[in-house]
Design a protein around this motif. Structure first.
Motif, PDB file in Angstrom:
ATOM      1  N   CYS A   1       0.832  -1.205   0.000  1.00  0.00           N
ATOM      2  CA  CYS A   1       0.000   0.000   0.000  1.00  0.00           C
ATOM      3  C   CYS A   1       0.869   1.258   0.000  1.00  0.00           C
ATOM      4  O   CYS A   1       1.829   1.363   0.755  1.00  0.00           O
ATOM      5  CB  CYS A   1      -0.908  -0.018   1.228  1.00  0.00           C
ATOM      6  SG  CYS A   1      -1.822   1.511   1.452  1.00  0.00           S
TER       7      CYS A   1
ATOM      8  N   CYS B   1       0.052   2.800   3.840  1.00  0.00           N
ATOM      9  CA  CYS B   1       0.351   2.133   5.109  1.00  0.00           C
ATOM     10  C   CYS B   1       1.272   0.926   4.953  1.00  0.00           C
ATOM     11  O   CYS B   1       1.605   0.277   5.944  1.00  0.00           O
ATOM     12  CB  CYS B   1      -0.944   1.735   5.808  1.00  0.00           C
ATOM     13  SG  CYS B   1      -1.749   0.297   5.075  1.00  0.00           S
TER      14      CYS B   1
ATOM     15  N   CYS C   1      -6.456  -1.697  -0.445  1.00  0.00           N
ATOM     16  CA  CYS C   1      -5.776  -2.003   0.814  1.00  0.00           C
ATOM     17  C   CYS C   1      -6.840  -2.291   1.871  1.00  0.00           C
ATOM     18  O   CYS C   1      -7.683  -1.440   2.158  1.00  0.00           O
ATOM     19  CB  CYS C   1      -4.904  -0.834   1.266  1.00  0.00           C
ATOM     20  SG  CYS C   1      -4.143  -1.157   2.881  1.00  0.00           S
TER      21      CYS C   1
ATOM     22  N   CYS D   1      -6.171   0.220   5.256  1.00  0.00           N
ATOM     23  CA  CYS D   1      -6.541   1.656   5.291  1.00  0.00           C
ATOM     24  C   CYS D   1      -7.608   2.007   4.251  1.00  0.00           C
ATOM     25  O   CYS D   1      -8.039   3.144   4.171  1.00  0.00           O
ATOM     26  CB  CYS D   1      -5.300   2.528   5.114  1.00  0.00           C
ATOM     27  SG  CYS D   1      -4.608   2.532   3.448  1.00  0.00           S
TER      28      CYS D   1
HETATM   29 ZN   LIG Z   1      -3.080   0.837   3.250  1.00  0.00          ZN
END
Ligand SMILES: [Zn+2]
Length: 409
Positions: free
Chosen positions: A3, A6, A46, A49
């Motif tokens: 990602c 994150c 993702c 997040c």
């Molecule tokens: Zn993420």
């Protein structure tokens, strides 16, 4: 792939459009004799997040070439939206001659021209030479660089922190979203406000807007994901508005996490709840999108084949990124769709990347009198239909493929 925000491993697929060349790589006559580079075009989610993102293949240097030809001022709808924005921000935040305003991705000065006309000092940040030159021609100061922490620190050091900074349709287009967002926290004066506009992921899913996917469009944004990215990089969201631009956008208002003066509006929690109710915080909302995209493709290709069987002439209007995604995903070539009309002289005489459909000036429609005109930027279809109203005189119909095939006579 991990990602962009994150670093969690990405495993949930959202959309697979096969492969396509960079959508701004319009082909000159010389380029038509050379091969093109096609990159896979796949979007992933993702699950930590909820940032939806394009799978990474190409560096931005290869994508954002110097002749990048998108000029914001070619859309009258967008100009009216920008003028209204400047008026609203002046009223709400009390901006005047003692304020300083900036815009990241200032393009050709389409927005800052209204700030300047209001007598408010301003400067733009824009890395693309051709649009930066057009902004300077309007008398607007431009810092010709990519924005991020490094540039924000430099500008702050030069006393150029701002009361208001706008960032329209750029947040989704930056590969390093953390560095980009962190730059805003540094560019703002302690009481400053940053506004961000971007197409809303919720609308993309609801209205089948798969053709807004292209390589330079790195992120597909919900408020849920944006709020997390902002919080991790020193910005706090304090308000959100919905706007009809680009098929349904959010305008997010943010301030420094530390010491920003604005209270959080109820609209923020309401939008987060709406997104959760629509399934954006679980895998549920993301899994049916591929099937919806495939249906649009099947219907559009079937329409083009049927039109050809009936001996009808089909042209298109608007050689923008959306059109490139649609043409390449659908495998449409000049044998099914002869040419695309575009108002931008920088694109005329070139061909669409991948599909190699020629781009021509509007006069061609009057000479050729096509039976069907496919409007590729469906977000501007009302504006384009009004502009091309004269084509109804010879019986032409207007066609849009997204969210579903519509033929308007
Ligand atoms: Zn993420």
């Amino acid at each position: 792939m991990k990602c962009r925000h994150c670093s969690a491993a990405l495993s949930l697929p959202f959309l697979d459009l096969g492969s396509a060349p960079p959508s701004n790589a319009y082909l000159t006559e010389a380029a038509l004799r050379a091969p093109e580079t096609w990159f896979p075009l796949r979007l992933l989610v993702c699950e930590r997040c909820w940032l939806v993102q394009t799978e990474d293949h190409a560096g931005r240097e290869a994508l954002f070439t110097d002749d990048y030809a998108y000029f914001s001022s070619f859309s009258t709808t967008w100009l009216a939206h920008s003028s209204a924005y400047v008026h609203a921000m002046r009223q709400r935040f009390g901006l005047g001659p003692a304020s300083l305003v900036s815009e990241v991705a200032a393009n050709d000065g389409y927005l800052l021209q209204y700030v300047q006309q209001a007598g408010i000092p301003c400067y733009g940040i824009e890395p693309t030479a051709s649009t930066a030159a057009a902004a300077r021609a309007k008398g607007i100061e431009i810092v010709e660089r990519f924005f991020g922490v490094e540039l924000a620190n430099e500008l702050a050091g030069q006393g150029k922190q701002v009361d208001l900074v706008a960032a329209n349709n750029v947040l989704a287009h930056v590969p390093d979203i953390n560095d980009f967002v962190a730059g805003f926290a540094r560019l703002l004066k302690p009481h400053g406000v940053a506004t961000f506009e971007f197409p809303h992921l919720l609308q993309m899913i609801r209205h089948n807007q798969f053709d807004t996917a292209y390589h330079e469009h790195y992120s597909y944004l919900s408020l849920t994901a944006v709020q997390r990215v902002f919080a991790a990089n020193g910005l706090a969201v304090f308000d959100v508005e919905q706007h009809p631009t680009h098929g349904g956008s959010l305008r997010v208002f943010a301030q420094r996490s530390e010491g920003g003066p604005h209270l959080r509006a109820v609209a923020v929690a309401a939008m987060l709840e709406r997104e959760a109710a629509a399934g954006l915080t679980s895998a549920a909302a993301y899994t049916g999108f591929q099937t919806s995209a495939q249906k649009v493709k099947n219907d559009f290709v079937a329409f083009l084949i049927e039109a050809q069987r009936q001996g009808k002439k089909v042209a298109a209007y608007g050689a923008a990124a959306k059109g490139n995604t649609l043409m390449n995903f659908c495998g449409v070539r000049p044998d099914l769709l002869a040419y695309v009309v575009d108002r931008n002289p920088a694109k005329q005489g070139k061909c669409m990347p991948g599909s190699r459909i020629p781009i021509v000036a509007e006069e061609r429609l009057r000479q050729d009198r096509p039976d069907h005109i496919v409007i590729l930027p469906w977000n501007l279809s009302a504006e384009v239909m009004a502009q091309l109203d004269y084509a109804r005189a010879w019986g032409a119909s207007f066609v849009t493929a997204v969210p579903e095939l519509r033929i308007s006579r």
